[in-house]
Design an enzyme around this catalytic site. Structure first.
Site, PDB file in Angstrom:
ATOM      1  N   ASP A   1       0.791  -1.198  -0.012  1.00 17.56           N
ATOM      2  CA  ASP A   1      -0.171   0.030  -0.055  1.00 17.56           C
ATOM      3  C   ASP A   1       0.947   1.375   0.109  1.00 17.56           C
ATOM      4  OD1 ASP A   1      -2.313   1.427  -0.110  1.00 17.56           O
ATOM      5  OD2 ASP A   1      -2.642   1.445   2.206  1.00 17.56           O
TER       6      ASP A   1
ATOM      7  N   ASN B   1     -11.153  -2.530  -5.178  1.00 13.99           N
ATOM      8  CA  ASN B   1     -10.266  -1.880  -6.163  1.00 13.99           C
ATOM      9  C   ASN B   1     -10.756  -1.640  -7.450  1.00 13.99           C
ATOM     10  OD1 ASN B   1      -6.959  -2.603  -4.760  1.00 13.99           O
ATOM     11  ND2 ASN B   1      -8.452  -1.217  -4.119  1.00 13.99           N
TER      12      ASN B   1
END
Ligand code: IPE
Ligand code: IPE
Ligand code: MG
Length: 244
Positions: free
Chosen positions: A20, A68
């Protein structure tokens, strides 16, 4: 006995990483988020090499979550293009290093071209055994548990599944137990990654953004892991020494 590294002691058999921070890394530099993802790919290359050299048996990388898909279309498309080129560019080196590639996630949601690249890469590396590199694409922990339950119900003969029998239906079947789950980018959450598999994993949250994560940060995570005492619900006496 589990392999030990000179620096850190016990080496986890299975490491997973929530990679991330690509977007924040790019935004801080006035770059587009897609450029952040490209920089993230370089960090991914470093991480694969690092863990393979340390003797890790399986490395599972969270590259694209079920959620996502809801990002802006342009970012999703840039990511899909990046996955296609990444497979093409990385495959020769993975083959040369003896790394087996495996994809987990709802792959039928991806464009046909990407699906066939995934299948080809898996087939071409199927006999490799240095390390298994598992790329989670379109993956969600809840998706995984649900798809396992559906398949189990379809195939069951009326018997109750025990945890081991159920695990055979999860997308991670056959991989070693998850020992260490690392998340970069400073957030301390699982974001629907390996929910079942992380039951007794050691969790390690790093502040570094993924594109700036290198050997020093990854070694730091292994050092933290080596100092943890894992008990699996037992007392330390029953468990014996840490990692025994
Ligand atoms: C992780 O980086 C990569 C993917 C989710 C594909 P992000 O894109 O989430 O980066 P941040 O968290 O916005 O910085
Ligand atoms: C998790 O990161 C997914 C990947 C790294 C692929 P996100 O950036 O999507 O997670 P949240 O939104 O911070 O929970
Ligand atoms: Mg993020």
């Amino acid at each position: 006995m589990a392999p030990h590294s000179v620096e850190t002691g016990p080496i986890p058999a299975h490491v997973a990483v929530i990679m991330d921070g690509n977007g924040r890394w790019a935004e801080a530099r006035g770059l587009s988020r897609s450029e952040g993802h490209r920089a993230g790919l370089k960090a991914t290359r470093r991480a694969v090499e690092f863990f393979a050299n340390r003797g890790v048996r399986a490395l599972t990388l969270f590259a694209f979550s079920s959620e996502n898909w809801q990002r802006p279309r342009a970012e999703v498309e840039a990511l899909l293009d990046l996955f296609v080129t990444a497979i093409e560019e990385e495959l020769p080196e993975l083959r040369q290093k003896g790394i087996r590639l495996r994809f987990i996630g709802a792959r039928e949601q991806f464009p046909r071209e990407l699906q066939s690249r995934m299948g080809e890469a898996e087939a071409q590396t199927a006999a490799n055994d240095t390390m298994t590199l598992v790329v989670a694409l379109g993956y969600g922990g809840r998706w995984d548990i649900l798809q396992a339950a559906r398949r189990w119900i379809r195939q069951s003969t009326g018997t109750d599944p025990d945890p081991e029998a159920f695990e055979a239906f999860l997308s991670t079947a056959g991989l070693p137990e998850l020992d260490l789950l690392i998340r970069t980018g400073g957030e301390q959450r699982i974001s629907n990654f390996l929910l079942w598999q992380a039951a007794y994993a050691e969790l390690c949250f790093l502040d570094a953004l993924w594109p700036e994560t290198g050997e020093a940060e990854l070694q730091g995570a292994l050092d933290i892991y080596s100092r943890r005492q894992r008990r699996f619900g037992l007392t330390s006496e029953r468990r014996g020494a840490a990692h025994a």
